[in-house]
Design an enzyme around this catalytic site. Sequence first.
Site, PDB file in Angstrom:
ATOM      1  N   ARG A  63     -38.521  45.908  29.871  1.00  0.00           N
ATOM      2  CA  ARG A  63     -37.202  46.407  30.297  1.00  0.00           C
ATOM      3  C   ARG A  63     -37.094  46.441  31.823  1.00  0.00           C
ATOM      4  NH1 ARG A  63     -35.943  51.406  31.178  1.00  0.00           N
ATOM      5  NH2 ARG A  63     -37.387  52.333  29.693  1.00  0.00           N
ATOM      6  N   LYS A  86     -21.072  32.236  24.394  1.00  0.00           N
ATOM      7  CA  LYS A  86     -20.114  31.143  24.216  1.00  0.00           C
ATOM      8  C   LYS A  86     -20.797  29.790  24.466  1.00  0.00           C
ATOM      9  CE  LYS A  86     -17.562  34.703  23.540  1.00  0.00           C
ATOM     10  NZ  LYS A  86     -16.762  35.360  24.565  1.00  0.00           N
ATOM     11  N   ASP A 142     -15.289  35.669  36.335  1.00  0.00           N
ATOM     12  CA  ASP A 142     -15.694  35.413  34.950  1.00  0.00           C
ATOM     13  C   ASP A 142     -15.599  33.902  34.741  1.00  0.00           C
ATOM     14  OD1 ASP A 142     -15.958  35.103  32.194  1.00  0.00           O
ATOM     15  OD2 ASP A 142     -14.943  36.999  31.747  1.00  0.00           O
ATOM     16  N   TYR A 153      -9.971  38.783  29.680  1.00  0.00           N
ATOM     17  CA  TYR A 153     -10.728  39.069  28.474  1.00  0.00           C
ATOM     18  C   TYR A 153     -10.580  40.554  28.102  1.00  0.00           C
ATOM     19  CZ  TYR A 153     -14.488  39.415  25.133  1.00  0.00           C
ATOM     20  OH  TYR A 153     -15.208  39.645  23.992  1.00  0.00           O
TER      21      TYR A 153
HETATM   22  C1  LIG Z   1     -16.784  36.616  25.152  1.00  0.00           C
HETATM   23  C2  LIG Z   1     -16.308  36.874  26.543  1.00  0.00           C
HETATM   24  C3  LIG Z   1     -16.783  37.974  27.273  1.00  0.00           C
HETATM   25  C4  LIG Z   1     -17.718  39.013  26.672  1.00  0.00           C
HETATM   26  O1  LIG Z   1     -18.925  38.475  26.248  1.00  0.00           O
HETATM   27  P1  LIG Z   1     -19.755  39.037  24.962  1.00  0.00           P
HETATM   28  O2  LIG Z   1     -20.920  38.129  24.950  1.00  0.00           O
HETATM   29  O3  LIG Z   1     -18.858  38.927  23.784  1.00  0.00           O
HETATM   30  O4  LIG Z   1     -20.111  40.451  25.246  1.00  0.00           O
HETATM   31  C5  LIG Z   1     -16.306  38.137  28.560  1.00  0.00           C
HETATM   32  N1  LIG Z   1     -15.423  37.271  29.111  1.00  0.00           N
HETATM   33  C6  LIG Z   1     -14.958  36.211  28.439  1.00  0.00           C
HETATM   34  C7  LIG Z   1     -13.965  35.311  29.091  1.00  0.00           C
HETATM   35  C8  LIG Z   1     -15.373  35.971  27.135  1.00  0.00           C
HETATM   36  O5  LIG Z   1     -14.881  34.917  26.471  1.00  0.00           O
END
Ligand SMILES: *Cc1c(COP(=O)(O)O)cnc(C)c1O
Length: 374
Positions: free
Chosen positions: A51, A199, A174, A103
């Site tokens: 951790r 993703k 992001d 998001y």
């Molecule tokens: C999925 C997503 C997140 C969050 O990610 P998780 O892995 O689901 O916690 C943040 N920003 C965007 C644009 C996303 O598509």
Amino acid sequence: MVNEKKTAPKDLSAASLLVVSGRDGRPGSPLNRPLVPASNFILGTERAYSRDDGTPTWEALEEIVGLLEGGHTVAFSSGMAGVAAVFDQLRVGSKVLLPDDCYQGVVGLAELGNQKGMWSLQRLAVDDTEGWVRACVDADLIWLESPSNPLLTVADVRAICSAARKPTSLLAVDNTFATSLNQRPLDLGADFSFQSATKFIGGHSDLLAGVVTVRREDLRAALRCSRELSGATPGALEAFLAVRGARTMALRLERAQANAMSLAERLAAHPRVGRVRYPGLSSHPTHAIARDQLRGFGTIISFDVRGDAAAADAVCSRLGLIHHATSLGAVESTIERRAAIPGQEHLPPSLLRLSVGIENVDELWADLEAALRD
Ligand SMILES: *Cc1c(COP(=O)(O)O)cnc(C)c1O
């Protein structure tokens, strides 16, 4: 030197880096970085407890993403854990800027902090570059998302990054929709580049993970400290799968992106489809910035089905090859009506968000055409 670890050359293309980096390279070591399910290590080096100090498996993922983004990467248990680590850098009373199209999890986190009086929140239209530049002056955290979810508006990241701001302010992008293959936010001037590795990096809808990349050593230490104290560490299997996914990411993105361009054009010409939002279409309002700023237009398309929400739901239910499911960035195509999601009622009621996968494009189109025919 026989036992020296070989490091991947930094000047390779992203496609090659994805394949060659994150390996040990020593004679006798496994070609692939092993899955290491370890909480603790024999004392005597800087690695004592995972951790605090990481594991070889997380580090493979961090090395790959760091090379792609041009910085140091810290991996987390999910995308949202990475987002929370960025917000963790704020002091009470900070001012946060957030896009109007963003998001939902990030909006939820930012609104919760605002309600608790931890920071104030200002939402701005993604394409209101002048508004962002003005608001940056006294902001503490500038959170950009480009292209945005789900309306796919492209922000002028470079212009906003070069706005006058406080020396202590932080700017995060992001990069989930663009991925590091289409956009390198740190090169555009951002302090943090964030991606949900759930993703495109994972790419197979079978893991949750997040990655945050920085150039500044103090920010890297701060992110690692947040991870250590919140405990938002990646799982060993998830990190291993994310590395496995990353190996094919360039190929997957190339194919899915070509599919998306073709489907966007065909959807735009279909009589039962209203507005199509895809940054690669010349009709897209921020197409010019997209062309200037992105190496590719991504794999997500949002389009309005003519008629009401029920008409759009019916399209989803008639699809066969394309799965009626949330999330994005995977090998399989998925579609969903975003306004059906609690908290997303402000979106056009018949807007469908399609994440295009790597299937045969003509078969994807045949599926969409049949579902639109009713
Ligand atoms: C999925 C997503 C997140 C969050 O990610 P998780 O892995 O689901 O916690 C943040 N920003 C965007 C644009 C996303 O598509």
